[in-house]
Design an enzyme around this catalytic site. Structure first.
Site, mmCIF file in Angstrom:
data_model
loop_
_atom_site.group_PDB
_atom_site.id
_atom_site.type_symbol
_atom_site.label_atom_id
_atom_site.label_comp_id
_atom_site.label_asym_id
_atom_site.label_seq_id
_atom_site.Cartn_x
_atom_site.Cartn_y
_atom_site.Cartn_z
ATOM 1 N N CYS A 76 59.017 21.836 22.238
ATOM 2 C CA CYS A 76 58.574 23.035 21.538
ATOM 3 C C CYS A 76 58.045 22.687 20.158
ATOM 4 O O CYS A 76 58.558 21.810 19.478
ATOM 5 C CB CYS A 76 59.668 24.073 21.391
ATOM 6 N N ARG A 123 54.068 18.535 21.759
ATOM 7 C CA ARG A 123 55.524 18.680 21.813
ATOM 8 C C ARG A 123 55.977 19.515 23.010
ATOM 9 O O ARG A 123 57.159 19.503 23.376
ATOM 10 C CB ARG A 123 56.029 19.349 20.536
ATOM 11 N N TRP A 180 58.238 23.950 25.557
ATOM 12 C CA TRP A 180 58.604 23.001 26.614
ATOM 13 C C TRP A 180 59.910 23.558 27.180
ATOM 14 O O TRP A 180 60.935 23.552 26.512
ATOM 15 C CB TRP A 180 58.806 21.611 26.025
ATOM 16 N N ASN A 222 62.927 26.067 18.385
ATOM 17 C CA ASN A 222 62.826 24.754 19.041
ATOM 18 C C ASN A 222 64.240 24.179 19.088
ATOM 19 O O ASN A 222 64.865 24.012 18.043
ATOM 20 C CB ASN A 222 61.889 23.858 18.217
ATOM 21 N N GLY A 223 64.733 23.886 20.280
ATOM 22 C CA GLY A 223 66.086 23.341 20.399
ATOM 23 C C GLY A 223 66.837 24.041 21.517
ATOM 24 O O GLY A 223 66.220 24.671 22.387
ATOM 25 N N GLU A 246 57.526 -1.517 30.615
ATOM 26 C CA GLU A 246 56.640 -0.633 29.853
ATOM 27 C C GLU A 246 55.351 -0.339 30.643
ATOM 28 O O GLU A 246 54.863 0.787 30.654
ATOM 29 C CB GLU A 246 56.321 -1.278 28.496
ATOM 30 N N LYS A 260 54.220 3.414 31.540
ATOM 31 C CA LYS A 260 52.930 3.994 31.127
ATOM 32 C C LYS A 260 52.214 4.573 32.335
ATOM 33 O O LYS A 260 51.707 5.682 32.294
ATOM 34 C CB LYS A 260 52.023 2.944 30.474
ATOM 35 N N GLU A 275 54.017 7.784 33.771
ATOM 36 C CA GLU A 275 54.056 9.017 32.972
ATOM 37 C C GLU A 275 52.699 9.683 32.822
ATOM 38 O O GLU A 275 52.632 10.899 32.691
ATOM 39 C CB GLU A 275 54.748 8.810 31.622
ATOM 40 N N HIS A 285 65.870 -9.656 45.540
ATOM 41 C CA HIS A 285 67.145 -8.952 45.699
ATOM 42 C C HIS A 285 66.951 -7.485 46.078
ATOM 43 O O HIS A 285 67.857 -6.685 45.908
ATOM 44 C CB HIS A 285 67.949 -9.076 44.403
ATOM 45 N N LYS A 310 56.434 14.979 23.379
ATOM 46 C CA LYS A 310 56.369 13.803 22.502
ATOM 47 C C LYS A 310 57.717 13.487 21.863
ATOM 48 O O LYS A 310 58.141 12.343 21.838
ATOM 49 C CB LYS A 310 55.309 14.043 21.432
#
Ligand code: F6R
Length: 608
Positions: free
Chosen positions: A2, A27, A72, A98-99, A481, A485, A488, A504, A603
């Site tokens: 948010c 966000r 969000w 926001n929260g 990483e 990338k 996402e 394995h 973000k």
């Protein structure tokens, strides 16, 4: 998670709030809303969808006071009703949040029993109703302060009321909030870039603080109502850096900014002639650094992979056994912590709830915390004993790129600094590593020139649904990483593995449809990784080799090769990650995903 924005001034608020909201969309972007106060009435519009969807339904307004929100979803799906702002029963008070309010449910039930009608499934709506019960039309700040007192959880919020038409009340507990000061106007927002077009003079609100925004300035107080004075700070980021500058996406722009991000992070922090590391910001911790018997590194996501990479280098070069942990696990794993423990917390945003939680736990138990943060003035910087800033500049794309390179460089500097302070490493022994690192920006520039080849590779592979990334030693975190990338931003299923793990389990996945990206460096366990490639080929797998060691053998076993310039163990992780970022970017672009705002992500993850 948010984005919130508030304004009191002389300009029409609507356009200004929308411009700020678009900057905050990274966000959260599943719904958006706006509330404007004009002639003692409230104009409120909110919609599921992006800020651009909201813009299509807005009426013109001359109001000069208002709030905006981009969401969000946490409590309740992204619908028009669940979008913010939320109102009281009379539609005289509007709240954006926001929260998460963790204990909202009993309050909601009590309010409903007293006749309040709730229109959404959110936790946030209780705040509007609690304020309504405490607001007599005179002191909105006091009503907000009283309403928040029993609530638990995290919030940055802003409130307007038609009976207090010239002010916005803001409060912060655990979610970021910055206030901006202009000429006869004041602002509030979740993040600095949202306000950069309007002002560079900013005041950071701390947890447990409230503020009143009026045209002539801001007034701050704590939850007990005590006045707080805080000098504003001048923010040096510029508006242009926070724009796309002709790139199709922020992510692509930020990938191309990596030579600068690296150079800026290293700049003025070493003396090449002597090899001495100069970090005055850490000087006050010299004694703690000397005494430290245990060093942890905590972070999440990409920042965690930076920490994992540092683990190999620190062990090898500095004799510092670094325990690297996901911040979300650290806190609940009963870590060993005392006054001789040093915790290094890495975060681009400096607002990640898990990382903040780990740091709070560490400090409460006597440990000292050094944070590595990109966003100036972020919460983490204020909750650490010292901060080493990465100077990567604003990172807007949701997928982290340039921040990682800056974190890797900052971790190298920090490792040198600790090793030099403890006398484990003489400055002159640091020189070869420094000489290598300073060549980094030019080598990354060279790598970026291979973008066309990576586009061609992306054209071959963008329709695949599964990928495997393998790396060993220093390149294992880089393989993780690369997979992160890709998944996402392209929504392709990708897994990163230590190459030694292949036999394995993951080898069962390999077939003619499954591309495997293998990272191979001449610097480390070359033969072993080479054997892993042979194993993939023997199962008719497709191999994309990323390597600084091209030879006949590699050419024989690889279907495609991405060439990395030869460097050093210091630089290799920073170089190998660049083509993986570009590969993920161009695959996602070909698949037509929303690269800067991938689905379900945000973000700054300010909730646990
Ligand atoms: C991945 C990504 C996330 C972040 C993670 C930590 O591209 O962006 O995995 O790295 O959420 O965020 P910060 O560094 O802000 O603490």
């Amino acid at each position: 998670m948010c984005g919130i924005v508030g304004y009191v001034g002389q300009r029409p608020a609507q356009d200004l709030l929308l411009a700020a909201l678009q900057k905050l969309e990274y966000r959260g972007y599943d719904s958006a809303g706006i509330a404007l106060v004009e002639n003692k009435s409230l104009y409120l519009e909110k919609r599921a969808g992006k800020v651009s969807d909201l813009m299509r339904v807005l009426k013109a307004s001359r109001a000069t006071v208002g709030l905006g929100h981009t969401r969000w979803a946490t409590h309740g799906p992204p619908t028009d009703q669940n979008a913010h702002p939320h109102c009281d029963c009379q539609k005289k008070i509007a709240v954006i949040h926001n929260g998460i309010i963790e204990n909202y449910l009993p309050f909601k039930e009590e309010l409903q029993a007293r006749g309040h009608i709730f229109l959404s499934q959110t936790d946030s709506e209780v705040i509007a109703h609690l304020i309504e019960e405490r607001y007599d039309g005179t002191n909105l700040l006091e009503a907000v302060r009283e309403a928040l007192r029993p609530l638990r959880g995290a919030y940055a919020l802003a409130v307007v009321a038609t009976d207090s038409p010239d002010e916005v009340i803001v409060a912060r507990q655990g979610s970021p909030l910055v206030l901006g000061l202009g000429e006869h106007e004041t602002f509030a927002a979740s993040d600095i870039p949202a306000l950069l077009a309007f002002t560079k003079t900013m005041v950071f609100l701390n947890d447990g603080e409230l503020g009143v925004l009026r045209r002539d300035g801001v007034e701050l107080c704590d939850f007990e109502g005590r006045r707080i004075t805080r000098a504003p700070q001048r923010i040096e980021w510029d508006v242009v850096t926070a724009q796309k500058q002709g790139y199709k996406h922020f992510m692509l722009k930020e990938i191309h900014e990596q030579p600068h991000a690296l150079a800026n992070t290293l700049q003025n922090r070493y003396e090449l002639a002597t090899g001495k590391i100069v970090l005055p910001e850490l000087q006050k911790l010299t004694e703690k650094i000397h005494k430290a018997q245990m060093v942890y590194c905590v972070a999440m996501g990409t920042a965690y992979y930076a920490a994992l990479t540092a683990k190999y280098l620190w062990r090898e070069f500095f004799r510092v056994p670094l325990a690297v942990e996901l911040a979300s696990e650290f806190r609940y794993s009963k870590p060993y912590l005392d006054e001789n423990t040093l915790v290094i917390a890495i975060s681009q945003s400096g607002e990640t709830a898990d990382t903040l939680g780990a740091v709070r736990e560490a400090r409460a138990r006597g440990a000292s915390v050094i944070s590595i943060v990109n966003v100036v003035g972020a919460t983490l910087t204020r909750e650490s004993d010292a901060t080493l800033y990465t100077h990567a500049g604003p990172e807007i794309g949701v997928a982290s790129t340039k921040a990682l390179l800056a974190q890797l460089a900052a971790l190298d500097l920090l490792g040198f600094f600790i090793a030099q302070s403890r006398g484990w490493l003489a400055p002159e022994q640091t020189r070869p590593a420094l000489e290598s690192l300073v060549r980094g920006p030019a080598l990354i520039e060279k790598l970026l020139q291979q973008e066309r080849e990576i586009v061609r590779l992306a054209q071959v592979f963008y329709e695949k649904e599964h990928f495997l990334f393998l790396g060993r030693d220093l390149l294992y975190p880089i393989a993780l990483e690369g997979a992160l990338k890709l998944k996402e931003i392209s929504y392709i299923h990708a897994e990163g593995y230590a190459a030694g793990e292949l036999k394995h389990g993951p080898i069962a996945l390999i077939d003619a449809e499954m591309p495997t990206v293998v990272l191979v460096t001449k610097e480390s366990v070359y033969e072993k990784v080479f054997s892993n490639i042979e194993e993939v080929k023997a199962r008719r797998g497709i191999v994309i080799t990323v390597t600084d060691q091209i030879n006949k053998e590699i050419e024989r076993v690889s279907d495609f090769i991405i060439e990395i310039p030869p460097s050093s163990r210091w630089l290799a992780p920073l170089l190998f990650v660049v083509p993986l970022q570009l590969f993920a970017y161009h695959i996602a672009d070909l698949r037509g995903t929303d690269i800067d705002q991938p689905r379900n992500l945000a973000k700054s993850v300010t909730v646990e």
